[in-house]
Design an enzyme around this catalytic site. Structure first.
Site, PDB file in Angstrom:
ATOM      1  N   HIS A 250      29.748  14.741 -17.563  1.00 38.43           N
ATOM      2  CA  HIS A 250      28.694  15.755 -17.680  1.00 38.43           C
ATOM      3  C   HIS A 250      27.370  15.108 -17.332  1.00 38.43           C
ATOM      4  O   HIS A 250      27.129  13.955 -17.657  1.00 38.43           O
ATOM      5  CB  HIS A 250      28.630  16.303 -19.107  1.00 38.43           C
ATOM      6  CG  HIS A 250      27.896  17.599 -19.202  1.00 38.43           C
ATOM      7  ND1 HIS A 250      26.528  17.660 -19.284  1.00 38.43           N
ATOM      8  CD2 HIS A 250      28.329  18.875 -19.182  1.00 38.43           C
ATOM      9  CE1 HIS A 250      26.144  18.929 -19.325  1.00 38.43           C
ATOM     10  NE2 HIS A 250      27.206  19.696 -19.275  1.00 38.43           N
TER      11      HIS A 250
ATOM     12  N   ASP B 200      34.849  22.626 -20.310  1.00 30.69           N
ATOM     13  CA  ASP B 200      35.909  23.216 -19.479  1.00 30.69           C
ATOM     14  C   ASP B 200      37.280  22.601 -19.703  1.00 30.69           C
ATOM     15  O   ASP B 200      38.271  23.091 -19.170  1.00 30.69           O
ATOM     16  CB  ASP B 200      35.528  23.058 -17.992  1.00 30.69           C
ATOM     17  CG  ASP B 200      34.292  23.892 -17.678  1.00 30.69           C
ATOM     18  OD1 ASP B 200      33.292  23.316 -17.230  1.00 30.69           O
ATOM     19  OD2 ASP B 200      34.330  25.113 -17.939  1.00 30.69           O
TER      20      ASP B 200
HETATM   21  C1  SDX Z   1      29.656  22.484 -16.577  1.00 33.05           C
HETATM   22  O1  SDX Z   1      24.931  21.184 -16.528  1.00 33.05           O
HETATM   23  C2  SDX Z   1      25.560  21.864 -17.411  1.00 33.05           C
HETATM   24  O2  SDX Z   1      25.111  22.052 -18.517  1.00 33.05           O
HETATM   25  C3  SDX Z   1      26.884  22.401 -16.960  1.00 33.05           C
HETATM   26  C4  SDX Z   1      27.748  23.084 -18.045  1.00 33.05           C
HETATM   27  C5  SDX Z   1      27.108  24.350 -18.551  1.00 33.05           C
HETATM   28  O3  SDX Z   1      27.450  24.752 -19.668  1.00 33.05           O
HETATM   29  O4  SDX Z   1      26.349  24.992 -17.778  1.00 33.05           O
HETATM   30  O5  SDX Z   1      27.951  22.199 -19.123  1.00 33.05           O
HETATM   31  C6  SDX Z   1      29.105  23.500 -17.481  1.00 33.05           C
HETATM   32  O6  SDX Z   1      29.422  22.561 -15.403  1.00 33.05           O
HETATM   33  C7  SDX Z   1      30.463  21.351 -17.159  1.00 33.05           C
HETATM   34  C8  SDX Z   1      30.927  20.328 -16.054  1.00 33.05           C
HETATM   35  C9  SDX Z   1      32.190  20.892 -15.411  1.00 33.05           C
HETATM   36  N1  SDX Z   1      32.539  20.041 -14.217  1.00 33.05           N
HETATM   37  C10 SDX Z   1      33.604  19.248 -14.263  1.00 33.05           C
HETATM   38  O7  SDX Z   1      34.317  19.066 -15.249  1.00 33.05           O
HETATM   39  C11 SDX Z   1      33.898  18.576 -12.920  1.00 33.05           C
HETATM   40  C12 SDX Z   1      34.200  17.096 -13.140  1.00 33.05           C
HETATM   41  N2  SDX Z   1      32.964  16.406 -13.512  1.00 33.05           N
HETATM   42  C13 SDX Z   1      32.187  15.743 -12.489  1.00 33.05           C
HETATM   43  O8  SDX Z   1      32.224  16.410 -11.263  1.00 33.05           O
HETATM   44  C14 SDX Z   1      30.816  15.295 -12.986  1.00 33.05           C
HETATM   45  O9  SDX Z   1      31.017  14.676 -14.187  1.00 33.05           O
HETATM   46  C15 SDX Z   1      29.705  16.303 -13.129  1.00 33.05           C
HETATM   47  C16 SDX Z   1      29.472  17.067 -11.866  1.00 33.05           C
HETATM   48  C17 SDX Z   1      29.998  17.247 -14.234  1.00 33.05           C
HETATM   49  C18 SDX Z   1      28.440  15.522 -13.462  1.00 33.05           C
HETATM   50  O10 SDX Z   1      28.133  14.772 -12.364  1.00 33.05           O
HETATM   51  P1  SDX Z   1      26.809  13.839 -12.343  1.00 33.05           P
HETATM   52  O11 SDX Z   1      25.983  14.013 -13.536  1.00 33.05           O
HETATM   53  O12 SDX Z   1      26.145  14.006 -11.024  1.00 33.05           O
HETATM   54  O13 SDX Z   1      27.412  12.442 -12.527  1.00 33.05           O
HETATM   55  P2  SDX Z   1      27.904  11.535 -11.361  1.00 33.05           P
HETATM   56  O14 SDX Z   1      28.756  12.373 -10.428  1.00 33.05           O
HETATM   57  O15 SDX Z   1      26.752  10.795 -10.813  1.00 33.05           O
HETATM   58  O16 SDX Z   1      28.895  10.585 -12.155  1.00 33.05           O
HETATM   59  C19 SDX Z   1      28.430   9.382 -12.689  1.00 33.05           C
HETATM   60  C20 SDX Z   1      29.584   8.403 -12.413  1.00 33.05           C
HETATM   61  C21 SDX Z   1      29.974   8.388 -10.930  1.00 33.05           C
HETATM   62  O17 SDX Z   1      30.489   7.087 -10.679  1.00 33.05           O
HETATM   63  P3  SDX Z   1      29.455   6.006  -9.955  1.00 33.05           P
HETATM   64  O18 SDX Z   1      28.984   6.650  -8.676  1.00 33.05           O
HETATM   65  O19 SDX Z   1      28.336   5.801 -10.958  1.00 33.05           O
HETATM   66  O20 SDX Z   1      30.316   4.785  -9.758  1.00 33.05           O
HETATM   67  O21 SDX Z   1      30.763   8.844 -13.102  1.00 33.05           O
HETATM   68  C22 SDX Z   1      31.783   9.169 -12.179  1.00 33.05           C
HETATM   69  C23 SDX Z   1      31.126   9.351 -10.832  1.00 33.05           C
HETATM   70  O22 SDX Z   1      32.032   9.012  -9.791  1.00 33.05           O
HETATM   71  N3  SDX Z   1      32.370  10.422 -12.632  1.00 33.05           N
HETATM   72  C24 SDX Z   1      33.666  10.682 -12.683  1.00 33.05           C
HETATM   73  C25 SDX Z   1      33.764  11.987 -13.194  1.00 33.05           C
HETATM   74  N4  SDX Z   1      32.544  12.476 -13.434  1.00 33.05           N
HETATM   75  C26 SDX Z   1      31.685  11.507 -13.080  1.00 33.05           C
HETATM   76  N5  SDX Z   1      34.740   9.944 -12.332  1.00 33.05           N
HETATM   77  C27 SDX Z   1      35.942  10.535 -12.521  1.00 33.05           C
HETATM   78  N6  SDX Z   1      36.122  11.800 -13.024  1.00 33.05           N
HETATM   79  C28 SDX Z   1      35.062  12.531 -13.367  1.00 33.05           C
HETATM   80  N7  SDX Z   1      35.211  13.779 -13.854  1.00 33.05           N
END
Ligand code: SDX
Length: 445
Positions: free
Chosen positions: A310, A368
């Site tokens: 998140h 989710d």
């Molecule tokens: C919602 O914003 C809100 O409030 C949203 C929400 C709401 O109520 O409105 O809470 C609802 O959207 C919840 C999120 C649902 N999405 C998912 O579950 C999809 C999976 N999650 C990821 O796509 C990700 O965690 C995000 C999009 C939710 C957040 O992405 P960020 O904040 O841009 O974080 P990032 O992608 O920069 O991740 C930081 C690191 C990265 O690695 P590095 O580049 O630092 O090496 O963590 C890794 C990412 O690759 N990472 C994951 C991961 N999520 C982040 N690695 C594996 N699996 C994951 N799910």
């Protein structure tokens, strides 16, 4: 800068200039640097792709402490609201700023109840969609089309019209969503019933058929009501920011919420609940979990563990904890033992939470991760999951939109950029251009 005011100094070591940036503090949470005049005074923009460190507005509606895993609506903790309140009361709280008196709650509930039907003409719009159309495509289209029917609540400068539009949107989303489902399975639409609660009505419109009496299961209705509460608002997330940006141009409220629905649809945002179930089904068994966890760490692999991670929560999403408990309650009520997807989800969570990568990156289950298990057990089709998220989030969207419109310093949202393209160059007649096709150069670079 007055002495008692806190500020940061920005120092330009090239020209020796310095700029004082005022600090603003809120009730709770990080202070902010007020850069409103930065460009005017320094000629500098700030750069923050994804707005990881940027506050886009002042708001009184929702507070999140991502490190502690805290979520409060108008100061009330989400766990207390989920346990003790109901979705109609939370809608009132988000819109009006505090919990309603009994009289206000009844008046609000009546206002919503009396707006649950949609103009019959809209039924012809459904017919324009393929039967197999994703229901979120229908939601975007039909909600946007409401602005063609409810002209008496599109004047954003009239507080009364703003409130009626907010009531109409909260009231009609379940009707529009259930109709999208009925349309997709070729069954007749079920009209809302005023004697049912908001969540009972939704289940009735989804699953009742004209040929027999449908009795709403009160435990499942309570679970859906809790689902809507947990999804009702979440500060300045992608879809809420979309609604605010659309609203900042004075677009009508129905168009703004349609924009929010479109943004929510993305699998990185509200579409994740649908993606979680598809992921759990793809994993298929507990012994495959480690293979998928390793895939999710591979930077060359686009696969991410859906329902994990998140932007704000670097701790357990408090909503996920409530959702997990509700999943057990629903499966018990439906007498579903050892639900295979829940078994995989529980094992996946256990392994991931003990995995160095997830611990180091502070990746926890989000709202989710468990929600789809509840909906799937209730017989709600996977492609309807994000529709339910949109129904719950409409309460937050209209509240944030109303707050934005009523903000004394309301401005049209218009971010700038760091331009890294070509500098100025003169027009070249065709015969003087490079022989290599621009398409090839750009596409295969
Ligand atoms: C919602 O914003 C809100 O409030 C949203 C929400 C709401 O109520 O409105 O809470 C609802 O959207 C919840 C999120 C649902 N999405 C998912 O579950 C999809 C999976 N999650 C990821 O796509 C990700 O965690 C995000 C999009 C939710 C957040 O992405 P960020 O904040 O841009 O974080 P990032 O992608 O920069 O991740 C930081 C690191 C990265 O690695 P590095 O580049 O630092 O090496 O963590 C890794 C990412 O690759 N990472 C994951 C991961 N999520 C982040 N690695 C594996 N699996 C994951 N799910």
């Amino acid at each position: 800068m007055p002495d008692n005011k806190k500020f940061y100094t920005l120092f330009d070591n090239e020209n020796g200039n310095s700029y004082e940036i005022p600090v603003l503090d809120g009730t709770v949470g990080p202070d902010v640097l007020d850069i409103t005049n930065l460009y005017k005074e320094s000629g500098l923009f700030t750069y923050d792709p994804g707005f990881t460190s940027t506050a886009s507005c002042k708001s009184k509606i929702t507070y999140i402490d991502g490190e502690q895993g805290i979520l409060r609506h108008r100061g009330y903790d989400i766990k207390e609201l989920a346990e003790n309140s109901n979705f109609m009361e939370v809608c009132y709280l988000l819109l009006h700023g505090d919990l309603p008196s009994t009289e206000d709650q009844n008046k609000f509930r009546d206002a919503i109840t009396n707006h649950t039907m949609i103009n019959e003409q809209l039924m012809f719009l459904y017919r324009g969609f393929k039967r197999g159309a994703h229901p979120m495509a229908i939601m975007v289209g039909v909600v946007g089309a409401l602005s063609a029917f409810y002209h008496d609540s599109t004047d954003i400068n009239d507080p009364n019209q703003r409130m009626i539009a907010s009531h109409r949107l909260i009231a009609k989303m379940p009707t529009i969503g259930a109709m999208a489902y009925k349309y997709s399975i070729g069954q007749p639409y079920v009209y809302p019933k005023n004697e049912l609660t908001y969540s009972e009505n939704f289940l009735n419109m989804m699953f009742a058929v004209p040929t027999q009496k449908y009795k709403v299961n009160k435990v499942l209705a309570k679970a859906i009501d809790k689902f809507f509460i947990l999804h009702s608002d979440h500060e300045q997330n992608a879809s809420t920011s979309t609604v605010r940006l659309a609203g900042s141009s004075n677009a009508n409220p129905f168009a703004c919420i349609a924009a929010g629905i479109a943004s929510l649809w993305g699998p990185a945002h509200g579409g994740a609940n649908e993606a979680v179930i598809k992921m759990l089904s793809k994993i298929g068994s507990k012994d495959k979990i480690n293979e998928f966890i390793e895939k999710s760490k591979d930077k060359n692999d686009p696969f991410r563990l859906m329902g994990f991670g998140h932007r704000v929560y670097k701790n357990y999403d408090p909503r996920a904890a409530v959702m997990k408990k509700t999943a057990h309650e629903v499966l018990e009520e439906l007498n579903i033992k050892n639900d295979p997807l829940l078994e995989i989800a529980l094992e996946l969570e256990k392994i991931a939470l003990n995995d160095e990568y997830f611990i180091e990156k502070k990746l926890y289950p989000n709202v989710d991760f468990y929600s789809g298990i509840i909906l799937k057990a209730m017989g709600i089709p996977i492609n309807m999951f994000t529709v339910l998220f949109a129904i719950g989030r409409t309460a937050g969207w209209v509240s944030q939109w109303k707050e934005m419109i009523e903000d004394p310093i309301k401005k049209i949202g218009r971010p700038r950029q760091l331009y890294i393209g070509e500098n100025t160059r003169s027009y070249k007649p065709e015969e003087k251009r490079e022989k290599i096709s621009l398409f090839k150069r750009l596409w295969f670079k």
